[in-house]
Design a protein around this motif. Structure first.
Motif, short mmCIF file in Angstrom:
data_model
loop_
_atom_site.label_atom_id
_atom_site.label_comp_id
_atom_site.label_asym_id
_atom_site.label_seq_id
_atom_site.Cartn_x
_atom_site.Cartn_y
_atom_site.Cartn_z
N GLN A 19 0.97 -1.24 -0.07
CA GLN A 19 0.09 -0.02 0.07
C GLN A 19 0.97 1.36 -0.07
N GLN B 297 1.43 6.84 -7.07
CA GLN B 297 0.12 7.77 -7.49
C GLN B 297 0.54 8.83 -8.42
N ALA B 298 1.54 9.73 -7.94
CA ALA B 298 1.89 10.95 -8.62
C ALA B 298 3.12 10.67 -9.64
N LYS C 219 3.48 2.11 -12.81
CA LYS C 219 2.34 1.13 -12.75
C LYS C 219 2.99 0.18 -12.06
N ARG D 198 2.14 1.67 -3.47
CA ARG D 198 0.90 2.16 -4.60
C ARG D 198 0.63 3.75 -4.14
N ASP D 199 0.60 4.12 -2.87
CA ASP D 199 0.32 5.53 -2.57
C ASP D 199 1.76 6.40 -3.09
N ARG D 200 2.95 5.87 -3.15
CA ARG D 200 3.82 6.76 -3.40
C ARG D 200 4.15 6.95 -4.88
#
Length: 180
Positions: free
Chosen positions: A135, A142-143, A147, A138-140
Motif C-alpha cells: 500500500q 500515484q503521482a 504502474k 501504491r500511494d507513493r
C-alpha cells in the motif's frame, strides 16, 4: 520401484557457506541414499557445483548437467523506429526480498527528480510483499509514471520488452534477463 531424481540449481551459495552446512546437515548422505540421479540446472563451464561443493565420487557419478532451464525466449523486438518511443523500466524483486532497498529507493529517486523522468516504470512487487508495504508503494506511485503489479503469470515477455531492468538479481531473475 520408483526412480528418484533430485534437481538442483547450479549455484546454491558460496562454497564456503555450502560445504560446512551440507556436512553439518548430512546432505551428502541424503544425496547418496535417497536419490538415484541428480540433475543440475546449469552449465559446469559457468559454475561446477560437483567440484566446488566437493561431491564425493559416487554422488558425482550419478550427476548430470541439463543446462539452464528458462522459458522460451520470445522473438527479439525491433529497435524503436521513431523518436516518440518512451523507454520502459521494469523493476522486480523476485520472491519479495529487497522491497525496501530496491522499490522504495527507486520510487524515492523518481520523486526526487520529476523533471528528468523520460521513461515509464512498471514495478512487480510479487505476491509475498507485506500488504502495508504494498500500500505504501501504491500511494507513493500515484503521482509518478509508475504502474505497480503484485503478480503476473510470466515475466519473460515483460523483461524482453523492457529497456532497462532493475532487480535484486536473484537466480531465476538473472537467468531470465540473461536469456533476453
Amino acid at each position: 520401484a520408483c526412480h528418484r531424481i533430485f534437481g538442483m540449481r547450479d549455484i546454491s551459495d558460496d562454497p564456503q557457506v555450502i560445504l560446512p552446512l551440507w556436512r553439518k546437515q548430512g546432505i551428502y548422505g541424503v544425496l547418496r541414499e535417497l536419490y538415484d540421479d541428480i540433475v543440475i540446472y546449469g552449465d559446469p563451464t559457468v559454475f561446477d557445483p560437483v567440484a566446488r561443493y566437493e561431491f564425493p565420487e559416487d554422488i558425482a557419478a550419478k550427476t548430470r548437467f541439463v543446462g539452464y532451464v528458462c522459458e522460451p525466449s520470445p522473438p527479439l523486438r525491433a529497435a524503436p523506429t521513431s523518436s516518440s518511443h518512451v523507454p520502459r523500466v521494469a523493476v522486480s524483486i523476485g520472491g519479495g526480498d529487497g522491497a525496501e532497498s530496491v522499490i522504495r529507493v527507486f520510487l524515492e529517486m523518481l520523486a526526487a527528480f520529476p523533471d528528468e523522468i523520460d521513461f515509464t516504470t512498471e514495478i512487480l512487487t510479487g505476491p509475498l510483499l507485506a500488504p502495508e508495504l504494498a500500500q505504501e508503494f501504491r500511494d507513493r506511485a500515484q503521482a509518478l509514471p509508475v504502474k505497480i503489479r503484485d503478480y503476473m503469470p510470466s515475466t519473460s515477455v515483460w523483461f524482453s520488452d523492457a529497456d532497462l531492468v532493475v532487480s535484486t538479481a536473484g537466480y531465476n531473475t538473472c537467468t531470465q534477463i540473461l536469456s533476453h
